[in-house]
Scaffold this motif. Structure first.
Motif, PDB file in Angstrom:
ATOM      1  N   VAL A 198     -14.698 -56.750   1.160  1.00  0.00           N
ATOM      2  CA  VAL A 198     -14.268 -57.070  -0.196  1.00  0.00           C
ATOM      3  C   VAL A 198     -15.429 -57.655  -0.999  1.00  0.00           C
ATOM      4  N   SER A 199     -16.131 -58.628  -0.429  1.00  0.00           N
ATOM      5  CA  SER A 199     -17.251 -59.246  -1.136  1.00  0.00           C
ATOM      6  C   SER A 199     -18.397 -58.268  -1.347  1.00  0.00           C
ATOM      7  N   PHE A 200     -18.658 -57.439  -0.349  1.00  0.00           N
ATOM      8  CA  PHE A 200     -19.745 -56.459  -0.443  1.00  0.00           C
ATOM      9  C   PHE A 200     -19.485 -55.458  -1.572  1.00  0.00           C
ATOM     10  N   ASN A 201     -18.267 -54.961  -1.664  1.00  0.00           N
ATOM     11  CA  ASN A 201     -17.943 -53.985  -2.704  1.00  0.00           C
ATOM     12  C   ASN A 201     -18.045 -54.597  -4.100  1.00  0.00           C
ATOM     13  N   GLY A 202     -17.598 -55.845  -4.233  1.00  0.00           N
ATOM     14  CA  GLY A 202     -17.738 -56.525  -5.515  1.00  0.00           C
ATOM     15  C   GLY A 202     -19.184 -56.802  -5.864  1.00  0.00           C
ATOM     16  N   LEU A 203     -19.979 -57.099  -4.850  1.00  0.00           N
ATOM     17  CA  LEU A 203     -21.387 -57.399  -5.072  1.00  0.00           C
ATOM     18  C   LEU A 203     -22.138 -56.186  -5.611  1.00  0.00           C
ATOM     19  N   LYS A 204     -21.813 -55.015  -5.108  1.00  0.00           N
ATOM     20  CA  LYS A 204     -22.474 -53.797  -5.602  1.00  0.00           C
ATOM     21  C   LYS A 204     -22.209 -53.590  -7.093  1.00  0.00           C
ATOM     22  N   VAL A 205     -21.000 -53.898  -7.516  1.00  0.00           N
ATOM     23  CA  VAL A 205     -20.645 -53.764  -8.931  1.00  0.00           C
ATOM     24  C   VAL A 205     -21.448 -54.755  -9.777  1.00  0.00           C
ATOM     25  N   ILE A 206     -21.570 -55.982  -9.293  1.00  0.00           N
ATOM     26  CA  ILE A 206     -22.309 -57.021 -10.018  1.00  0.00           C
ATOM     27  C   ILE A 206     -23.781 -56.654 -10.150  1.00  0.00           C
ATOM     28  N   ILE A 207     -24.384 -56.205  -9.074  1.00  0.00           N
ATOM     29  CA  ILE A 207     -25.802 -55.835  -9.103  1.00  0.00           C
ATOM     30  C   ILE A 207     -26.047 -54.740 -10.133  1.00  0.00           C
ATOM     31  N   SER A 208     -25.158 -53.768 -10.167  1.00  0.00           N
ATOM     32  CA  SER A 208     -25.290 -52.667 -11.118  1.00  0.00           C
ATOM     33  C   SER A 208     -25.211 -53.172 -12.555  1.00  0.00           C
ATOM     34  N   LEU A 266     -25.858 -56.254 -13.730  1.00  0.00           N
ATOM     35  CA  LEU A 266     -27.030 -57.059 -14.065  1.00  0.00           C
ATOM     36  C   LEU A 266     -28.252 -56.183 -14.334  1.00  0.00           C
ATOM     37  N   GLU A 267     -28.376 -55.126 -13.544  1.00  0.00           N
ATOM     38  CA  GLU A 267     -29.493 -54.204 -13.748  1.00  0.00           C
ATOM     39  C   GLU A 267     -29.348 -53.487 -15.090  1.00  0.00           C
ATOM     40  N   GLN A 268     -28.136 -53.080 -15.399  1.00  0.00           N
ATOM     41  CA  GLN A 268     -27.865 -52.387 -16.660  1.00  0.00           C
ATOM     42  C   GLN A 268     -28.204 -53.270 -17.862  1.00  0.00           C
ATOM     43  N   LEU A 269     -27.890 -54.565 -17.767  1.00  0.00           N
ATOM     44  CA  LEU A 269     -28.102 -55.487 -18.881  1.00  0.00           C
ATOM     45  C   LEU A 269     -29.456 -56.191 -18.819  1.00  0.00           C
ATOM     46  N   ASN A 270     -30.208 -55.951 -17.738  1.00  0.00           N
ATOM     47  CA  ASN A 270     -31.519 -56.593 -17.544  1.00  0.00           C
ATOM     48  C   ASN A 270     -31.397 -58.117 -17.605  1.00  0.00           C
ATOM     49  N   ILE A 271     -30.531 -58.646 -16.752  1.00  0.00           N
ATOM     50  CA  ILE A 271     -30.245 -60.079 -16.717  1.00  0.00           C
ATOM     51  C   ILE A 271     -30.595 -60.636 -15.336  1.00  0.00           C
ATOM     52  N   ASN A 272     -31.204 -61.814 -15.335  1.00  0.00           N
ATOM     53  CA  ASN A 272     -31.542 -62.508 -14.093  1.00  0.00           C
ATOM     54  C   ASN A 272     -30.409 -63.453 -13.693  1.00  0.00           C
ATOM     55  N   ALA A 273     -30.209 -63.589 -12.394  1.00  0.00           N
ATOM     56  CA  ALA A 273     -29.171 -64.496 -11.909  1.00  0.00           C
ATOM     57  C   ALA A 273     -29.627 -65.143 -10.607  1.00  0.00           C
ATOM     58  N   THR A 274     -28.953 -66.230 -10.252  1.00  0.00           N
ATOM     59  CA  THR A 274     -29.168 -66.888  -8.969  1.00  0.00           C
ATOM     60  C   THR A 274     -27.955 -66.627  -8.086  1.00  0.00           C
ATOM     61  N   PHE A 275     -28.206 -66.213  -6.841  1.00  0.00           N
ATOM     62  CA  PHE A 275     -27.127 -65.901  -5.907  1.00  0.00           C
ATOM     63  C   PHE A 275     -27.107 -66.945  -4.796  1.00  0.00           C
ATOM     64  N   PHE A 276     -26.015 -67.715  -4.744  1.00  0.00           N
ATOM     65  CA  PHE A 276     -25.813 -68.679  -3.659  1.00  0.00           C
ATOM     66  C   PHE A 276     -25.099 -67.940  -2.532  1.00  0.00           C
ATOM     67  N   GLN A 306     -31.597 -58.644   0.805  1.00  0.00           N
ATOM     68  CA  GLN A 306     -33.024 -58.388   0.614  1.00  0.00           C
ATOM     69  C   GLN A 306     -33.274 -57.671  -0.707  1.00  0.00           C
ATOM     70  N   GLU A 307     -32.399 -56.736  -1.040  1.00  0.00           N
ATOM     71  CA  GLU A 307     -32.509 -56.026  -2.321  1.00  0.00           C
ATOM     72  C   GLU A 307     -32.378 -57.004  -3.489  1.00  0.00           C
ATOM     73  N   ILE A 308     -31.393 -57.894  -3.410  1.00  0.00           N
ATOM     74  CA  ILE A 308     -31.192 -58.883  -4.467  1.00  0.00           C
ATOM     75  C   ILE A 308     -32.390 -59.807  -4.578  1.00  0.00           C
ATOM     76  N   ALA A 309     -32.927 -60.219  -3.429  1.00  0.00           N
ATOM     77  CA  ALA A 309     -34.045 -61.170  -3.413  1.00  0.00           C
ATOM     78  C   ALA A 309     -35.295 -60.613  -4.069  1.00  0.00           C
ATOM     79  N   SER A 310     -35.405 -59.297  -4.163  1.00  0.00           N
ATOM     80  CA  SER A 310     -36.583 -58.692  -4.796  1.00  0.00           C
ATOM     81  C   SER A 310     -36.525 -58.791  -6.320  1.00  0.00           C
ATOM     82  N   LYS A 311     -35.339 -59.132  -6.867  1.00  0.00           N
ATOM     83  CA  LYS A 311     -35.190 -59.178  -8.327  1.00  0.00           C
ATOM     84  C   LYS A 311     -34.606 -60.495  -8.833  1.00  0.00           C
ATOM     85  N   HIS A 312     -33.899 -61.199  -7.970  1.00  0.00           N
ATOM     86  CA  HIS A 312     -33.189 -62.403  -8.389  1.00  0.00           C
ATOM     87  C   HIS A 312     -33.517 -63.564  -7.440  1.00  0.00           C
ATOM     88  N   GLU A 313     -32.980 -64.741  -7.763  1.00  0.00           N
ATOM     89  CA  GLU A 313     -33.189 -65.901  -6.903  1.00  0.00           C
ATOM     90  C   GLU A 313     -32.081 -65.996  -5.864  1.00  0.00           C
TER      91      GLU A 313
END
Length: 261
Positions: free
Chosen positions: A32-42, A44-54, A68-75
């Motif tokens: 459930v979390s993984f599927n939602g995360l893919k939507v969020i990443i997409s 943020l990339e579309q809007l060119n927005i930076n975020a921090t992921f706890f 690892q993919e997130i860490a290459s673009k976000h905190e």
């Protein structure tokens, strides 16, 4: 003076149904979390927005490649080792786990469910900032109404509370966003940004897929999935006009510079 938007997402096992008596298999929690995360990443990339992921280390152990993919673009920051259990040693253990996987220094921490924790232990575990405080009163959760509303240092640790409105301290967290009219969320956000020069807001990836099949109160599962994504997209586009999206670690540096001025 510029205004800043501190956008964050808590990546964790989807265990909230278990608070309401529904036992879930680990596979379901992570899916459930993984599927939602893919939507969020997409988005943020579309809007060119930076975020921090706890992130919990437990989620990372299951889905390391996407972190690892997130860490290459976000905190990446720590959300503990497990979301439903906690030991003091997990503070340092989760930080080291995330650093080894991402190759990046992890300086921030947020306690699962924003539960109470000794900030001295956070500092001892090697963190530089803590965002575990919602400075308001929520029955059955916490009473932090008289704690500082805005960022402050204590025990050599920068605390960055979740944003609440001035005076009445209305919380601007994910549940408010989900349940209140969009115009009201924008109004309260704008008032807070103008007063504090920044906004600290957070969400969970699992909010952005359909969770109506789970045993959850309506105020948690309503507007999940596509309707939440549409609402978040509109909100983020609007927020881009209100301030600059920056990482929590960047905000920490700006706080230091302001203190030196």
């Amino acid at each position: 003076m510029s205004s800043y938007i501190l956008l964050s997402f808590d990546i964790e096992e989807f265990d909230i149904p278990e608070e309401y008596g529904e036992k879930l298999e680990d596979k379901v929690k992570f899916e459930v979390s993984f599927n939602g995360l893919k939507v969020i990443i997409s988005l943020l990339e579309q809007l060119n927005i930076n975020a921090t992921f706890f992130v919990t280390a437990n989620f990372t152990a299951y889905h390391g490649s996407i972190i690892q993919e997130i860490a290459s673009k976000h905190e990446i920051a720590s959300h503990g080792f497990y979301h439903s259990s906690f030991r003091i040693e997990d503070l340092k253990k989760s930080r080291l786990f995330l650093e080894e996987l991402t190759g990046n220094k992890v300086t921030g921490f947020r306690m699962p469910r924003l539960s109470k924790i000794d900030e001295r232990e956070i500092k001892i575990a090697g963190y530089e900032y803590n965002s575990s405080i919602n400075p308001t009163y929520i029955p059955g959760r916490y009473n932090n109404f008289f704690k500082p509303r805005t960022a402050y240092y204590s025990n050599n640790l920068l605390n960055i509370p979740v944003s609440v409105t001035p005076l009445i301290r209305f919380p601007l967290f994910w549940l408010s966003f989900k349940n209140l009219p969009f115009w009201l969320i924008k109004l309260m956000s704008k008032v807070t940004i103008q007063h504090d020069n920044y906004l600290n807001i957070y969400f969970h990836p699992w909010e952005f897929i359909d969770i109506n099949s789970f045993s959850l109160p309506n105020y948690i599962k309503r507007y999940s999935g596509e309707s939440m994504i549409i609402k978040l997209e509109k909100y983020l586009i609007w927020l881009k006009e209100q301030g600059d999206f920056i990482y929590f670690s960047e905000f920490k540096q700006k706080i230091i510079y302001n203190l030196l001025d």
